[in-house]
Each structure stands twice: as structure tokens, then as C-alpha cells.
Design an enzyme around this catalytic site. Structure first.
Site, PDB file in Angstrom:
ATOM      1  N   LYS A   1      15.395  -0.751   4.072  1.00  0.00           N
ATOM      2  CA  LYS A   1      14.544  -0.380   2.931  1.00  0.00           C
ATOM      3  C   LYS A   1      13.995   1.036   3.105  1.00  0.00           C
ATOM      4  O   LYS A   1      13.975   1.832   2.164  1.00  0.00           O
ATOM      5  CB  LYS A   1      13.401  -1.400   2.773  1.00  0.00           C
ATOM      6  CG  LYS A   1      13.891  -2.733   2.234  1.00  0.00           C
ATOM      7  CD  LYS A   1      12.855  -3.842   2.327  1.00  0.00           C
ATOM      8  CE  LYS A   1      13.492  -5.179   1.938  1.00  0.00           C
ATOM      9  NZ  LYS A   1      12.605  -6.327   2.081  1.00  0.00           N
TER      10      LYS A   1
ATOM     11  N   GLN B   1       6.867  -7.731   4.318  1.00  0.00           N
ATOM     12  CA  GLN B   1       8.155  -8.359   4.639  1.00  0.00           C
ATOM     13  C   GLN B   1       7.939  -9.834   5.013  1.00  0.00           C
ATOM     14  O   GLN B   1       7.134 -10.154   5.879  1.00  0.00           O
ATOM     15  CB  GLN B   1       8.829  -7.596   5.796  1.00  0.00           C
ATOM     16  CG  GLN B   1      10.192  -8.114   6.174  1.00  0.00           C
ATOM     17  CD  GLN B   1      11.231  -7.932   5.064  1.00  0.00           C
ATOM     18  OE1 GLN B   1      11.285  -6.889   4.408  1.00  0.00           O
ATOM     19  NE2 GLN B   1      12.051  -8.950   4.842  1.00  0.00           N
TER      20      GLN B   1
ATOM     21  N   ASP C   1       7.444  -6.341  -5.157  1.00  0.00           N
ATOM     22  CA  ASP C   1       8.292  -7.512  -4.883  1.00  0.00           C
ATOM     23  C   ASP C   1       8.143  -8.567  -5.982  1.00  0.00           C
ATOM     24  O   ASP C   1       8.925  -9.517  -6.055  1.00  0.00           O
ATOM     25  CB  ASP C   1       7.896  -8.147  -3.532  1.00  0.00           C
ATOM     26  CG  ASP C   1       8.915  -7.829  -2.446  1.00  0.00           C
ATOM     27  OD1 ASP C   1      10.053  -7.477  -2.797  1.00  0.00           O
ATOM     28  OD2 ASP C   1       8.559  -7.953  -1.261  1.00  0.00           O
TER      29      ASP C   1
END
Ligand code: NAP
Length: 283
Positions: A53, A97, A120
């Protein structure tokens, strides 16, 4: 059989994003788009995802802020960091994460993220917007799947889409997106009876189960469009949830693993971060 090449398409979209960002910086050099990435603990797969990422951010001109926290980090320490990032004008997106270590209350942590920085799409606020069909940050993997289908000119409206897997990250948001695109959607899970009968009725089958080679040819209708979300490590190599060699001749289209849904997921994160920048700017 046509391969749905997520790697190639994601590279193309990354170039589009890089061009957009460089034009933005040229107009106003004082602005920078920033993404904060928080990793707690030392899960090897998570470390690789975070590294990918960060590399993707660098490639398109998004500034990344990386926080590698120790496994023993407490809920309170994590909540304090998220508070600081919520208030930081240099940070447009915040990504925590997953999975978090078991002692951390995941729902509480995700709910703390400013919804306007929730790239997200996991906060209850963004999930709610998606559910009622309003503009929202869409979770990256489902968004990547829809983009992969649409950019390959695969019609969704009126088709029977079957999803195997009902996670909050993949199955449930994908169900919402497919409904919005006018598919007829069936969602299956571990308690579903006669799974093969349902998968055989799919025009589009999306599998997110996390079991290597779970889908076999005898579970498919000839000409199905098969999207394999699974990432499983078997004998040191990555395989999907579908048994690729066994099923490929039954498929009109199929995503490879690796190189299918995975790269699309990361690219959608970049797209969501750019959207978060504009959302904040236009507030
Ligand atoms: P998850 O949270 O573990 O959910 C798995 C789902 O599969 C659950 O809904 C479960 O049902 C269902 N399931 C398990 N066994 C089943 C069976 N025998 N028949 C039918 N359904 C069954 O998984 P996830 O986070 O969605 O991830 C799924 C896979 O996708 C994993 O391999 C993961 O690594 C991969 N993934 C890839 C990406 C990417 O970017 N490519 C992104 C996210 C995830 P219940 O709900 O009844 O337990």
C-alpha cells in the site's frame, strides 16, 4: 475463457490517478494528499499488505504516514493515535490494517476513525451510507471487483450474482454494490444448504471463503463469470478459492490468483484517498 487481468487494469488506473494528482499539485503546490497507515503487531501477511500500500501511494504521489505499533499496544493508545490523525490536516485518509491483535476491540477502533477519513469504508457511518445507497467510501475489495467487471464491459444488471462468503470486508458490501447495479443477488455462507445447486445457477460467481481450491468445475454452469477473491498460501505459492485449472474451461471470464482482485484492492484504496481529499476540501 478470458482472463480478467486485475494487475494490468490496476496499473492503468494507477496511471490515471497519478496524472490527476500531479495536475492537482501543479494547480496548488501547497496541497498534498496524505494517507496514514497503522499496523499493530508483526503479522507477516499484514506487513506485506502495508508495504504494498505504501509503495502504491508513493507511485501516484500520495504522501504516506506509517505507524508500526508493537503487538502489546492497548486500545487506549490506538484510540489516542486515531484522535490525533483525525485532527491532522495533512492526513486525508486513515487505514487500520486488519486483523488487529485479539486483545484489541476492532469495532471500537474502527468507529473512532473520522468518517470523512475512512478510506476503507469500515466505519458504521460509511457502512450505513452504502446500505441505503448514498455516496460513501466503498470498501476497497468490493469496489475493485465492480470496477474489474465494468471496465471489462461485463453486464451486471439483470444477472444472477452469487457471492460465497458474508464477511463485512467483502461479501456484505459487495452484495450492496451488486444490488445497486441491478443484479439479482444470492449470498451464501458456511450454513448454506445445497451450495452447488446455488453456485450452478450463477451468471456471476464471486468466491470469498478463504479455502484453497474450494470451487470445482462441477459446481459451475458453463459460461459463468468467476471472480476469485481468495488468497491462500499453499506450499509457498498463492492460490485462490477456486481450483483454477479444474474450472477454467467452464468459465467465460475468470480472475487469476495472484493478479486478479488483489491489485485492484490496493488501487481502490488510492482512489478512495483522493476522494477523501476532495470530500474534506469541499466540506
Ligand atoms: P472471512 O471473514 O473468513 O469469511 C469467510 C466466509 O466464507 C464466511 O462468511 C464463511 O461463512 C464462508 N464460508 C466458510 N466456509 C464455507 C463453506 N464451506 N461454504 C460456504 N461458505 C463458507 O473471509 P474474508 O475476509 O471475506 O476473506 C475471504 C478470502 O478472501 C480470504 O482468502 C482472504 O485472504 C481473501 N481476501 C482477499 C482480498 C483481496 O484483496 N484479494 C481482500 C480480502 C480478503 P460464515 O459466515 O457462516 O462463517
Amino acid at each position: 475463457m478470458i482472463l480478467l487481468d486485475g494487475k494490468c487494469l490496476s496499473n492503468q488506473i494507477k496511471e490515471e490517478i497519478a496524472t490527476e494528482i500531479s495536475a492537482l499539485y501543479e494547480k496548488d503546490s501547497s496541497h498534498k494528499i496524505g494517507l496514514a497507515v497503522i499496523l499493530v503487531g508483526d503479522n507477516l501477511a499484514s506487513q506485506i499488505y502495508v508495504k504494498n500500500k505504501i509503495t502504491a501511494c508513493l507511485h501516484v504521489g500520495i504522501k504516506s504516514f506509517q505507524y508500526n505499533l508493537k503487538e502489546s499496544t492497548t486500545d487506549d493508545e490506538l484510540l489516542t493515535l486515531i484522535d490525533e490523525l483525525n485532527d491532522d490536516d495533512n492526513v486525508n485518509g486513515i487505514l487500520v490494517q486488519l486483523p488487529l491483535p485479539p486483545h484489541i476491540e476492532e469495532e471500537k477502533i474502527l468507529a473512532k476513525i473520522d468518517p470523512l477519513k475512512d478510506v476503507d469504508g469500515f466505519t458504521p457511518y460509511q457502512v450505513g451510507l452504502l446500505t441505503i445507497g448514498q455516496k460513501s467510501f466503498v470498501p476497497c475489495t468490493p469496489k475493485g471487483i465492480i470496477t474489474l467487471l465494468e471496465r471489462n464491459k461485463i453486464e451486471i444488471a439483470g444477472r444472477h450474482a452469487v457471492i460465497v462468503g458474508r464477511s463485512n470486508v467483502v461479501g456484505k458490501p459487495l452484495m450492496q454494490l451488486l444490488l445497486q447495479k441491478d443484479a439479482t443477488v444470492t449470498i451464501c455462507h458456511s450454513k448454506t444448504k445445497n451450495l452447488s445447486d446455488i453456485t450452478k445457477s450463477a451468471d456471476i460467481l464471486i468466491v470469498a471463503v478463504g479455502k484453497p481450491c474450494f470451487i470445482k468445475a462441477d459446481m459451475l454452469n458453463q459460461g459463468v463469470i468467476l471472480v476469485d477473491v481468495g488468497i491462500n498460501r499453499v506450499d509457498g505459492r498463492l492460490v485462490g478459492d477456486a481450483d483454477f485449472e479444474n474450472v477454467k474451461d467452464k468459465c467465460a471470464y475468470i480472475t487469476p490468483v495472484p493478479g486478479g482482485v488483489g491489485p485492484m484492492t490496493i488501487t481502490m484504496l488510492l482512489q478512495n484517498t483522493v476522494e477523501a481529499y476532495y470530500a474534506r476540501k469541499n466540506r
